[in-house]
Design a protein around this motif. Structure first.
Motif, short mmCIF file in Angstrom:
data_model
loop_
_atom_site.label_atom_id
_atom_site.label_comp_id
_atom_site.label_asym_id
_atom_site.label_seq_id
_atom_site.Cartn_x
_atom_site.Cartn_y
_atom_site.Cartn_z
N PRO A 192 4.09 -22.68 9.11
CA PRO A 192 3.92 -21.63 10.13
C PRO A 192 2.59 -20.88 9.99
O PRO A 192 2.02 -20.43 10.99
N TYR A 193 2.10 -20.75 8.78
CA TYR A 193 0.83 -20.05 8.56
C TYR A 193 -0.35 -20.90 9.01
O TYR A 193 -1.30 -20.38 9.59
N PHE A 194 -0.28 -22.20 8.74
CA PHE A 194 -1.34 -23.07 9.26
C PHE A 194 -1.32 -23.07 10.78
O PHE A 194 -2.37 -23.01 11.43
N ALA A 195 -0.13 -23.12 11.37
CA ALA A 195 0.00 -23.09 12.83
C ALA A 195 -0.55 -21.78 13.40
O ALA A 195 -1.23 -21.78 14.44
N ALA A 196 -0.27 -20.67 12.71
CA ALA A 196 -0.78 -19.38 13.18
C ALA A 196 -2.30 -19.33 13.09
O ALA A 196 -2.97 -18.82 14.00
N ALA A 197 -2.86 -19.87 12.01
CA ALA A 197 -4.31 -19.90 11.88
C ALA A 197 -4.93 -20.72 13.01
O ALA A 197 -5.94 -20.32 13.60
N ILE A 198 -4.31 -21.83 13.33
CA ILE A 198 -4.81 -22.69 14.41
C ILE A 198 -4.66 -22.00 15.77
O ILE A 198 -5.56 -22.07 16.61
N ALA A 199 -3.55 -21.29 15.97
CA ALA A 199 -3.36 -20.56 17.23
C ALA A 199 -4.43 -19.48 17.40
O ALA A 199 -4.92 -19.25 18.50
N LEU A 200 -4.79 -18.84 16.30
CA LEU A 200 -5.81 -17.79 16.34
C LEU A 200 -7.22 -18.36 16.47
O LEU A 200 -8.09 -17.73 17.07
N ASP A 201 -7.44 -19.54 15.90
CA ASP A 201 -8.75 -20.19 15.97
C ASP A 201 -8.53 -21.70 16.05
O ASP A 201 -8.40 -22.38 15.04
N PRO A 202 -8.46 -22.23 17.27
CA PRO A 202 -8.17 -23.66 17.46
C PRO A 202 -9.22 -24.61 16.87
O PRO A 202 -9.00 -25.81 16.84
N ARG A 203 -10.32 -24.06 16.38
CA ARG A 203 -11.36 -24.90 15.77
C ARG A 203 -11.37 -24.77 14.24
O ARG A 203 -12.31 -25.19 13.58
N TYR A 204 -10.30 -24.23 13.65
CA TYR A 204 -10.23 -23.97 12.21
C TYR A 204 -9.92 -25.29 11.48
O TYR A 204 -8.77 -25.65 11.26
N LEU A 205 -10.96 -25.98 11.08
CA LEU A 205 -10.86 -27.33 10.53
C LEU A 205 -9.93 -27.40 9.32
O LEU A 205 -9.07 -28.27 9.26
N ASN A 206 -10.10 -26.51 8.35
CA ASN A 206 -9.28 -26.59 7.14
C ASN A 206 -7.79 -26.39 7.43
O ASN A 206 -6.95 -26.96 6.75
#
Length: 135
Positions: A66-80
């Protein structure tokens, strides 16, 4: 005290403080710092990623997702976030989801337009692979 000094440097300071604790393997401390940071900077993809990665490194892949998904939702270009989410999916046996994230990583790298931490977490990749028995 460390957190207060880091928070004075804004979101980036909190993220770098959390990253310092990654280096010494204090993942619970990373969570504490990142969660404190999220109370102040709730839209921080980097701090969401930090919490997710700490779970991942403690072999709690399901809790990391869920935290990786939240990071991606906040920044869809967050490669890591995609890279480590892919590894979490792989660990949990969800190969279709893992493959989908691999495709996103490829597309982001090809476009050259992605967010990546200046802190090189990939130096710990061998440790991660061994810990998850993927090597």
């Amino acid at each position: 005290r460390l957190y207060e000094r880091a928070a004075a440097d804004e979101e980036k300071g909190v993220h770098f403080l959390a990253q310092a604790f990654f280096r010494v393997g204090q993942y619970e401390k990373v969570q504490e710092i990142a969660r404190l940071g999220l109370t102040r900077y709730p839209k921080s993809a980097a701090l969401m990623f930090d919490v997710g990665l700490s779970y991942f490194l403690m072999q709690q892949a399901k809790e990391a997702l869920p935290y990786f998904a939240a990071a991606i939702a906040l920044d869809p270009r967050y490669l890591n976030a995609y890279i480590y989410r892919q590894q979490a999916w792989e660990f949990l046996g969800n190969r279709p989801a893992a493959k989908a994230d691999v495709e996103v990583v490829k597309a982001l790298k090809q476009s050259g337009s992605y967010t990546q931490d200046s802190f090189a977490l990939h130096a710990n990749m061998d440790l991660i692979l061994v810990r998850y028995q993927l090597k």
